[in-house]
Write an enzyme that holds these catalytic residues in place. Structure first.
Site, short mmCIF file in Angstrom:
data_model
loop_
_atom_site.label_atom_id
_atom_site.label_comp_id
_atom_site.label_asym_id
_atom_site.label_seq_id
_atom_site.Cartn_x
_atom_site.Cartn_y
_atom_site.Cartn_z
N TYR A 115 -5.58 -2.79 0.09
CA TYR A 115 -5.63 -3.51 -1.16
C TYR A 115 -4.60 -4.73 -0.99
O TYR A 115 -3.99 -4.97 0.19
CB TYR A 115 -5.09 -2.78 -2.49
CG TYR A 115 -3.62 -1.99 -2.14
CD1 TYR A 115 -2.66 -2.61 -3.17
CD2 TYR A 115 -3.34 -1.22 -1.27
CE1 TYR A 115 -1.38 -2.11 -2.80
CE2 TYR A 115 -2.18 -0.59 -1.28
CZ TYR A 115 -1.16 -1.04 -1.88
OH TYR A 115 0.23 -0.57 -1.79
N ASN A 150 6.30 7.98 4.12
CA ASN A 150 6.49 8.70 2.90
C ASN A 150 6.32 10.16 3.68
O ASN A 150 5.34 10.37 4.36
CB ASN A 150 5.14 8.40 2.06
CG ASN A 150 5.24 7.03 1.58
OD1 ASN A 150 6.00 6.72 0.64
ND2 ASN A 150 4.36 6.34 1.96
N GLU A 186 2.32 -3.44 5.19
CA GLU A 186 1.84 -4.76 4.62
C GLU A 186 2.02 -5.42 5.72
O GLU A 186 2.91 -6.01 6.84
CB GLU A 186 3.11 -5.29 3.86
CG GLU A 186 3.22 -4.27 2.47
CD GLU A 186 4.35 -4.99 1.80
OE1 GLU A 186 5.11 -6.13 1.91
OE2 GLU A 186 4.77 -4.31 0.68
N GLY A 198 2.59 10.05 5.70
CA GLY A 198 1.71 8.79 5.55
C GLY A 198 2.49 7.53 5.59
O GLY A 198 3.78 7.52 5.54
N ASP A 212 -1.07 -6.49 -2.04
CA ASP A 212 0.45 -6.21 -2.58
C ASP A 212 1.00 -7.33 -2.53
O ASP A 212 1.36 -7.96 -1.12
CB ASP A 212 0.94 -5.14 -1.78
CG ASP A 212 1.94 -4.51 -2.21
OD1 ASP A 212 2.04 -4.82 -3.66
OD2 ASP A 212 3.11 -4.07 -1.58
N GLU A 245 2.52 3.17 4.78
CA GLU A 245 2.06 1.92 4.10
C GLU A 245 2.51 0.73 4.83
O GLU A 245 3.65 0.42 5.06
CB GLU A 245 2.54 1.83 2.68
CG GLU A 245 2.50 3.07 1.77
CD GLU A 245 3.48 3.17 0.51
OE1 GLU A 245 3.39 2.08 -0.39
OE2 GLU A 245 4.53 4.04 0.41
N GLU A 303 -2.58 -4.72 2.25
CA GLU A 303 -1.88 -3.69 2.47
C GLU A 303 -2.64 -2.37 2.86
O GLU A 303 -3.88 -2.35 2.09
CB GLU A 303 -0.82 -3.37 1.52
CG GLU A 303 0.06 -1.92 1.81
CD GLU A 303 1.24 -1.73 0.91
OE1 GLU A 303 1.49 -0.63 0.77
OE2 GLU A 303 1.89 -2.69 0.12
#
Length: 514
Positions: A91, A167, A10, A6, A93, A8, A98
């Site tokens: 959310y 990840n 920003e 996956g 970050d 992530e 992010e």
């Protein structure tokens, strides 16, 4: 085994009409407006930090000096959080909105669900504008938010870098030192395919020039636990978000945020196959670099791709030649149709890069951006002209009406692998073959009953006010095949909890008895 993976991302955020407004506040506006517009209202899931250990190191130690507060007030500025119906987390970050994608099992889905983040961020931008047009603010004590601009990039032009992380699950039996040393030359070289391109050299970007990667100048060590300073080629955070006795999570911070679907597909696909080879025992030690940290910037700054990297034993190879060696080593591990597509595209791209880097401008971000830069240079615009920085930034604008990337797509000058409709579907629908399915469907159907959550569990409250922690530790559990019918046929959270318990589909902890 399935290579769960996956992303992530920003995102860069700005308010052009109010440039000094805090990005912490505007990022909070974005998340809360998105949540409110979709019916969550005042109910926003608290993030449960109880199972997080960001300072635990894969090399066997933990730098944590204190315990994180297990739950943070979801209404505080800077900590807004929501799980969205596709199983992803959206959310705040630090000073960025992010998007953490749901867990998927292959590179194709990783690419699609990463692009779904752009779609969700654009929805948030629209939601903010909608509330502001009514002169409403979704944040108590704050004025309505000015119009937002969102960029999928990694630098702010002022010396700061923010991440586009990947990840990957790997077997805990894999020696981390072997894993690291095998991956370092690959990570140094893969930027010639996945680089997003950047106007300016050095962390401040104040030296004239163009380079392949946005992240390269911020890599300072070979191996490091840090993600915001002293960044390493290999990040050692040991936070698997699953059964830690059997699995690790490779947290990759040396990568750019990609607009190009081809670059993103290859980013996940190539890395996954290299991990397959490492876990199968393939020895990549002959590719060990003499000075890997220095080579990161040297590769990024060489637009001809002719720079020869010096290996530890003295041999000199270009990044293209090193990537070809990795390609040859992973071929025995190609099994699925997706893997076959990855290696075919991998071979095609390195051949094109060798012939002429700009021949990939319909496939890759950095060469597409460089082609734009060269076209403006041919009209007399110097690389130092502020307009060049604007071109760089505007390429990464996620707004299809403003983005130079999307302009190239609309003119058939940039290849796409999936449609806008497929991306929109992924933004609203969880993957079927991971635990993200259960998380997404529960949040969509019973979101008002979820009081706190993290990747490994959901805390739900029944009609009798009893709270249960529903454990979602297994990445391959609670899939559509396992629980799809149960979720669909449950008309209340009570029925769902009872069904999970009766079928022994997952561990349930009754928190009310403590």
């Amino acid at each position: 085994m399935a290579r769960f993976m996956g992303s992530e991302t920003e995102y860069g955020i700005s308010t052009p009409s109010a440039p000094i407004l805090s990005p912490i506040v505007t990022s909070t506006h974005a998340v809360v407006a998105y949540s409110t517009a979709r019916g969550f209202g005042e109910h926003r899931v608290r993030w449960d930090y109880a199972q997080e250990s960001p300072l635990r190191d894969s090399r066997g130690f933990d730098l944590r000096r204190y315990h994180q507060a297990p739950v943070v007030d979801p209404h505080a500025i800077g900590v807004a959080n929501v799980f969205v119906p596709n199983g992803a987390r959206f959310y705040v970050d630090h000073a960025h909105p992010e998007y953490s994608s749901p867990e998927v099992t292959n590179a194709w889905d990783a690419m699609v669900y990463d692009a779904a983040g752009d779609h969700i961020l654009m929805q948030a931008v629209s939601d903010v504008a909608g509330f502001s047009s009514q002169n409403r603010s979704v944040l108590d004590g704050h004025d309505p938010c000015p119009p937002l601009k969102i960029y999928k990039n990694n630098v702010d032009g002022k010396g700061a870098s923010y991440g586009a992380h990947e990840n990957y699950r790997y077997a805990r039996t894999t020696d981390f030192d072997v894993l690291s040393q095998a991956l370092i030359p690959f990570f140094v070289c893969r930027q010639i395919i996945i680089g997003a391109g950047r106007v300016g050299l050095g962390q401040q970007g104040d030296k004239p020039g163009f380079q392949i990667s946005q992240r390269a100048d911020y890599i300072e060590q070979e191996i490091s636990l840090e993600t915001t300073l002293n960044r390493g080629i290999i990040n050692t955070r040991d936070e698997p978000h699953t059964d830690a006795d059997h699995w690790g999570r490779l947290h990759v911070i040396i990568g750019d945020a990609n607009m190009s679907q081809t670059a993103n597909f290859l980013k996940f696909g190539m890395t996954s196959l290299v991990l397959d080879a490492i876990e199968a025992g393939v020895d990549f030690s002959e590719l060990k670099l003499k000075n890997s940290v220095r080579e990161v910037t040297r590769v990024s700054h060489d637009l001809t791709l002719t720079h020869q990297l010096t290996l530890a034993h003295g041999e000199k190879l270009t990044a293209i030649e090193i990537l070809r060696r990795y390609l040859q080593q992973v071929l025995p591990f190609v099994e699925s149709a997706i893997d076959q597509r990855v290696v075919a595209l991998w071979a095609e791209v390195v051949d094109l890069l060798e012939a002429d880097p700009l021949s990939t401008s319909h496939l890759l971000d950095w060469s597409a951006k460089l082609a734009l830069i060269r076209s403006f240079e041919s009209r007399g615009l110097a690389i130092t002209d502020p307009k060049m920085m604007l071109i760089d930034l505007q390429y990464s604008d996620i707004d299809p009406k403003k983005s130079l990337y999307h302009a190239l797509v609309s003119k058939n000058r940039m290849n796409v692998l999936c449609t806008a409709e497929e991306i929109a579907h992924a933004a609203a629908t969880p993957p079927s073959d991971s635990r993200a399915f259960f998380r997404g469907r529960v949040m969509d159907k019973f979101g008002d009953c979820v009081s706190a959550a993290n990747w490994e569990s959901l805390i739900v409250r029944t009609s009798t006010a009893r709270e249960y922690r529903v454990h979602t530790q297994g990445l391959d559990s609670l899939t559509q095949a396992e629980v799809g019918a149960l979720v669909d046929n449950s008309f209340s959270i009570d029925e769902l909890v009872k069904g999970l318990e009766n079928a022994a589909l997952t561990k349930l902890t009754d928190l009310s008895r403590r």
